[in-house]
Write an enzyme that holds these catalytic residues in place. Sequence first.
Site, PDB file in Angstrom:
ATOM      1  N   GLU A 164       0.860  -1.181   0.000  1.00  0.00           N
ATOM      2  CA  GLU A 164       0.000   0.000   0.000  1.00  0.00           C
ATOM      3  C   GLU A 164       0.899   1.235   0.000  1.00  0.00           C
ATOM      4  O   GLU A 164       1.907   1.277   0.697  1.00  0.00           O
ATOM      5  CB  GLU A 164      -0.898  -0.034   1.241  1.00  0.00           C
ATOM      6  CG  GLU A 164      -2.186   0.759   1.113  1.00  0.00           C
ATOM      7  CD  GLU A 164      -1.958   2.239   1.322  1.00  0.00           C
ATOM      8  OE1 GLU A 164      -2.508   3.041   0.549  1.00  0.00           O
ATOM      9  OE2 GLU A 164      -1.228   2.589   2.269  1.00  0.00           O
ATOM     10  N   HIS A 165       0.543   2.251  -0.777  1.00  0.00           N
ATOM     11  CA  HIS A 165       1.486   3.328  -1.085  1.00  0.00           C
ATOM     12  C   HIS A 165       1.426   4.516  -0.134  1.00  0.00           C
ATOM     13  O   HIS A 165       2.380   5.296  -0.049  1.00  0.00           O
ATOM     14  CB  HIS A 165       1.245   3.820  -2.515  1.00  0.00           C
ATOM     15  CG  HIS A 165       2.475   4.334  -3.201  1.00  0.00           C
ATOM     16  ND1 HIS A 165       3.434   5.091  -2.567  1.00  0.00           N
ATOM     17  CD2 HIS A 165       2.911   4.180  -4.471  1.00  0.00           C
ATOM     18  CE1 HIS A 165       4.400   5.394  -3.417  1.00  0.00           C
ATOM     19  NE2 HIS A 165       4.112   4.853  -4.579  1.00  0.00           N
TER      20      HIS A 165
END
EC number: 2.3.1.21
Length: 300
Positions: A222-223
């Site tokens: 997840e960024h």
Amino acid sequence: MVNSNYYAMDFLYVTPSHIQAARAANAVHAILLYRRKLDRGEIPPVMALGIVPMCSYQLERMFNTTRIPGKDTDTLLHLMESKHLAVYHKGRFYKVWLYYGGQHLRPRDLEQQFQRILDDPSPPQPGEERLAALTAGERVPWAEARARFFSHGKNKVSLDAIERAAFFLTLDEDEHGYVAGQEGCMDAYAKSLLHGHCYDRWFDKSFTLVVYKNGKLGCNAEHSWADAPIIGHLWELGTLIEDPQTGDPQLVTPKQGTPSVHPDWPSQLGTPTGDPQTGDPQTGHPFRAPQLTSPVGHAY
């Protein structure tokens, strides 16, 4: 998910072990060793041009972190410590303790736990199999469903077990990786790591470790909590060298058996008894999340 998450791949030409449970155990153990070094401040900062140290703040949120959906904006839930792992296999969620008597479970102990999950014949409970699809779609519907159906009772306990895990592990039923002469194999590998079936990755966790049936692995990250080089640092120093202390890429060999180290564990999966810090022999035992009581799962 499509606009935020990214992936990392395994070796192309080398697979240390083709046994899924063994490869998962090696990778998880190596990642835990990395986390311990991180907690102790033993990982030096990356040096720009070999001269200027770069900020290491983003490393703090690598583990024990989950993106929480909101109607207006999402937030990050970060815990100082987490002693368990959330595992997904064939539509079922498990909670696996990572410590025994205050020490990390050894790779062969972890392999035993993962193998018991792989051998578990029980079907998914109602609403369980595609629950993670909520993390792959629009954020507002997920936020509303979370507030309505996961704010109390067994559903909240189940969701907490996932969101408060150190990270998320998927024991995938598919086989992927580079196959000489097979056109499109790398595209299929990349797509599987990026989105899978859209319900077998928990896209809100800081990262999901994916271990395939043939021993290949990968990572979906997840960024929002950090830039991609942060996961790249973990991937290089942790997973790809599966024992950062010795450089040994294979802690459990394919031909080596895995004797039971805790023979008095119960034979059936169930809720463990005792405190994980006391050395109770059942504390490394995986158990299924409680059955969902809301109708959310039936819509997926």
